[in-house]
Design an enzyme around this catalytic site. Structure first.
Site, short mmCIF file in Angstrom:
data_model
loop_
_atom_site.label_atom_id
_atom_site.label_comp_id
_atom_site.label_asym_id
_atom_site.label_seq_id
_atom_site.Cartn_x
_atom_site.Cartn_y
_atom_site.Cartn_z
N LYS A 80 0.83 -1.21 0.00
CA LYS A 80 0.00 0.00 0.00
C LYS A 80 0.86 1.26 0.00
O LYS A 80 0.38 2.37 -0.23
CB LYS A 80 -0.96 -0.01 1.19
N LYS A 107 -14.99 5.62 -0.72
CA LYS A 107 -15.57 6.45 0.35
C LYS A 107 -15.09 7.89 0.23
O LYS A 107 -15.86 8.84 0.40
CB LYS A 107 -15.19 5.88 1.73
C1 LIG Z 1 -13.01 1.04 3.97
C2 LIG Z 1 -12.19 0.53 5.08
C3 LIG Z 1 -11.04 -0.24 4.83
C4 LIG Z 1 -10.54 -0.53 3.44
O1 LIG Z 1 -9.64 0.50 3.04
P1 LIG Z 1 -8.72 0.34 1.75
O2 LIG Z 1 -8.18 1.71 1.55
O3 LIG Z 1 -9.61 -0.07 0.63
O4 LIG Z 1 -7.68 -0.66 2.08
C5 LIG Z 1 -10.30 -0.70 5.90
N1 LIG Z 1 -10.68 -0.44 7.17
C6 LIG Z 1 -11.76 0.30 7.45
C7 LIG Z 1 -12.11 0.57 8.86
C8 LIG Z 1 -12.56 0.80 6.42
O5 LIG Z 1 -13.65 1.52 6.73
#
Ligand SMILES: *Cc1c(COP(=O)(O)O)cnc(C)c1O
Length: 804
Positions: free
Chosen positions: A544, A650
């Site tokens: 990441k 999001k």
């Molecule tokens: C949406 C979310 C994720 C996923 O995040 P990525 O950026 O897609 O890895 C992980 N943890 C929480 C608490 C989330 O709300």
């Protein structure tokens, strides 16, 4: 109970009565936790009427149902969500207000359900919300973990894990269902005998028997009475646990199953426990499901017609041999008939192309822990090889796609062979599955493969968590997007409207103030709400590339220190991430972020231009105030490594600009908003592949020839960030002695240049607002409602259900 209040007055009466009945106290005397628990229970009972009606309607119409088996459901808090979905938020809020109670204070009492660790679990939770809201009968199966992953504390700039006691106040949403408890068997041995008809009869003897007790949680949809079930299985001692095990040891074994999500797998005992958890909830879930089916139908012949089973990644793949076992051993099906039912019922979602995450279990372990299941896996494998040999005469195809290879059970291959559908979670990811990871499996069964790009529930992630933006949208484009998220597209008519742009910037400022107050509260750091909020929030992992973000921060810091004329537009770099407890490198990156923050934030030359913030204990509730306050969304994984990502969606939906690589669903985000409204940089999947194939990447070339890269990398070992020069040596070694596996140095200059462009875009406020508005307008596609409609249509074949 089951009383449905109609208005504020009825709510108040019921609330008062319940406080007295439960705690023998008046409202004034009752503790805030008591008020929270009574309210939660009241809402649960309110929805229970719909729950009953839903079950009756499904049974009456003989509707098909879907069961989502997942090791994780990262549901977050439910009080607000359920009140909003039920359409009674305002009644309850006003009623509580009359009683002198602030609903926000009660909302803050709820713990995030500790049922997962990251994106995969959050996806499962978003799916449950969309299923119910769209009117599909779709339920979850998981384990009732006593403790969540862990609670992250920061002590002396380092991550410390403390137990996440999410059940401290109990779980007000669950109902224990002892009458649906079932037994699950481990260890022991298998004996075969002939019955009087000459049929083989299987006896699993000397097994350790563990009782699985379900706790059911209602899944309340938006604006519908359909109410589904999230079933959490809990391990308890069985009454007839008649094996030779010493009692204390047996109890410890039972307790261990529920203890934690993803127990430490660095020891053999830990690995056994993970496999045990997997089989435990899958076996219990299927046994209960078969019984439920037989209460309505007198045969299992139509099992696949009436039940769809979706496996979220490989963790629940033992569902395939387990369903075979039940059909053959318990209900006397012949192999071929049983296998046809299993394949028709089961579908598998792949979530990763990282080879270390493609599950394999040693044959010995599976055989010891699950002797009968292992026999069935062996037989599936044997028949698969036999059939394929007959069809293709291609041993290379067989040897790469079979289940048992070199003494290990390959769970993904078992999933592909035992199911009718295999899906990736973004277009690029599915492309990689088909052309690379599962190329041979695709050659054999291309019709199984399909794509279902992930989504997020726009209810939780926009409508409920960003009321300021909701109000602006309602006023500008009407409320239809709440039911039909694709209607967000209507906002395209207003992206050039200066008034709407101004109001959007005002909304963003409000959200930034809320986040700034939270940051001040938990870290003590004051941030400037007029600076650019640049956020990277996700699990900490090398692929990441949080470290790339960190290197850029170091670059800016070094350059500003060197050159008093170089100054940047004020930025707040915000991180939030948990690192797996045994992942040393990831924990060092967290420590490095803190070391840099300490320096930067306290340097009077620098801190007015740049602040670095690490928000501890990232989880759903923090994400709900973090994503919508961001200006910039960091999605910078090495191309080809992030299957989809959902965090990116999001952010986009709340009007942040994606700064990202062409990876996962970023590709589909740019497809929609265009390159003018997303900032894309870096190597593409093909570039990475070419460099790997030609073995042409040498990290030292970059280090030796690009002075600013050398300076950044050297700062890890020259004492810049710690008096102890060895403190961050692991990070240096990981980059320089593993040839920079994730291509950070290769992508750095492109990243830096793109970061610099952000400033240019941001300076023109109206231009920036327009970019954000385009992102919101195009985000409807990423609602999990769209994703679920695709699963329902292509894989599950479900009908929508109306419940009166
Ligand atoms: C949406 C979310 C994720 C996923 O995040 P990525 O950026 O897609 O890895 C992980 N943890 C929480 C608490 C989330 O709300």
């Amino acid at each position: 109970m089951g009383y449905k209040f109609k208005d504020k007055e009825e709510f108040k009466e019921e609330f008062k009565t319940r406080i007295i009945a439960k705690y023998g106290r008046s409202i004034e005397q009752s503790h805030i936790t008591e008020k929270y628990m009574v309210l939660g229970t009241m809402i649960r009972d309110y929805a229970a009427m719909n729950w009953k009606a839903s079950k009756e309607e499904i049974a009456k119409k003989n509707e098909k149902q879907m069961y989502y088996f997942s090791m994780e459901f990262l549901v977050g808090r439910l009080l607000t969500n359920n009140l909003m979905n039920l359409g009674i938020y305002d009644i309850v809020k006003d009623g509580l207000n009359d009683l002198g109670i602030d609903i926000n204070e009660l909302e803050e009492m709820e713990s995030d359900a500790g049922l997962g660790n990251g994106g995969l679990g959050r996806l499962a939770a978003c799916f449950l919300d969309s299923l119910a809201s769209l009117g599909y009968a779709g339920h979850g199966n998981c384990i009732r973990y006593e403790y969540g992953l862990f609670k992250q504390k920061i002590v002396d700039g380092k991550q410390v894990e403390v137990p996440d006691q999410w059940l401290k106040l109990g779980n007000v949403w669950e109902v224990r269902k002892p009458k649906h408890a079932v037994n699950v068997k481990f260890y022991g041995s298998v004996e075969m005998e002939m019955d009087i008809y000459g049929k083989a009869k299987i006896n699993h003897v000397g097994a350790q028997i563990i009782r699985a007790v379900p706790y059911d949680m209602e899944v309340v949809g938006h604006n519908t009475n359909l109410t589904n079930t999230l079933r959490l299985w809990s391990a308890e001692p069985a009454e007839d646990a008649s094996n030779s095990q010493e009692f204390g040891e047996y109890i410890r074994d039972v307790i261990a199953i529920n203890q934690n999500v993803y127990p430490d797998d660095s020891t053999e005992a830990g690995r056994y426990l993970r496999l045990k958890q997997q089989y435990f909830f899958v076996s219990a879930g299927l046994t209960a499901l078969i019984k439920a089916h037989l209460r309505v139908y007198d045969t299992l012949d139509n099992f696949a017609e009436k039940n769809a089973i979706q496996l979220n990644d490989t963790h629940p793949v033992l569902a395939i041999p387990e369903l075979m076992r039940i059909l053959m051993d318990d209900y006397l099906y012949e192999w071929d008939d049983a296998f046809r039912i299993v394949q028709e019922a089961v579908a598998y979602t792949n979530h990763t192309v990282l080879s270390e995450a493609l599950e394999k279990w040693p044959v010995n372990m599976v055989r010891t822990l699950l002797p009968r299941i292992y026999m069935i896996i062996e037989e599936i494998d044997r028949r698969y090889c036999y059939d394929l040999n007959y069809k293709y005469y291609r041993s290379d195809l067989i040897n790469s796609t079979r289940i048992i290879i070199d003494g290990q059970v390959h769970m993904a291959n078992l999933a592909i062979i035992g199911s009718h559908s295999v899906n990736g979670v973004a277009a690029l990811h599915t492309h990689i599955l088909i052309n690379d990871v599962f190329k041979n499996q695709y050659a054999i069964g291309p019709q199984k493969f399909n794509n279902k790009t992930n989504g997020i529930t726009h209810r939780r992630w926009l409508v409920y968590s960003n009321p300021q933006l909701k109000a602006l949208l309602d006023k500008t484009i009407g409320e239809s997007y709440i039911e039909h998220p694709q209607d967000l597209e209507k906002l395209m008519n207003y992206v050039d409207d200066v008034q709407v742009q101004e109001e959007f910037l005002q909304v963003k400022l409000e959200r930034k103030k809320i986040l700034a107050a939270y940051i001040k509260e938990v870290t003590g750091i004051e941030v400037d709400v007029n600076s650019i909020f640049d956020v990277q929030a996700k699990r900490l992992h090398a692929y990441k590339r949080q470290l790339l973000n960190v290197m850029h921060i170091i670059y800016l810091y070094q350059k500003m220190k060197e050159d008093p004329n170089f100054r940047i537009f004020p930025r707040t770099f915000i991180f939030a991430a948990k690192a797996a407890p045994a992942y040393t490198f990831a924990k060092k990156v967290i420590q490095l972020i803190h070391a840099i923050a300490e320096r930067v934030n306290n340097d009077p030359d620098i801190s007015q231009y740049m602040k670095v913030v690490f928000i501890p204990n990232y989880g759903v509730s923090i994400a709900e105030i973090l994503m919508n306050a961001a200006d910039v969304s960091e999605q910078i994984s090495t191309a080809g490594k992030e299957a989809s990502g959902t965090g990116n969606m999001k952010f986009m939906m709340n009007g942040a600009i994606t700064l990202g690589t062409l990876d996962g669903a970023n590709v589909e985000i740019v497809d929609r908003v265009g390159y003018d409204n997303a900032l894309i940089f870096g190597l593409k999947v093909e570039d990475v592949e070419t460099m790997k194939r030609a073995n042409s990447y040498n990290v030292w070339d970059y280090y030796n020839h690009i002075p600013h890269l050398k300076k950044i990398v050297d700062s890890f070992i020259d004492g810049t960030w710690s008096d102890n020069k060895d403190e961050f040596k692991i990070i240096y070694d990981e980059l320089m002695f593993k040839n920079d596996e994730y291509f950070l140095l290769a992508d750095f200059d492109a990243y830096q240049a793109t970061q610099a462009r952000i400033r240019e875009h941001y300076k023109d406020r109206h231009h920036w607002a327009r970019m954000c508005l385009v992102n919101i307008a195009k985000s409807g596609y990423f609602s999990s409602d769209r994703t679920i409609e695709e699963y329902a249509r292509d894989i599950w074949h479900l009908n929508k259900i109306t419940v009166k």
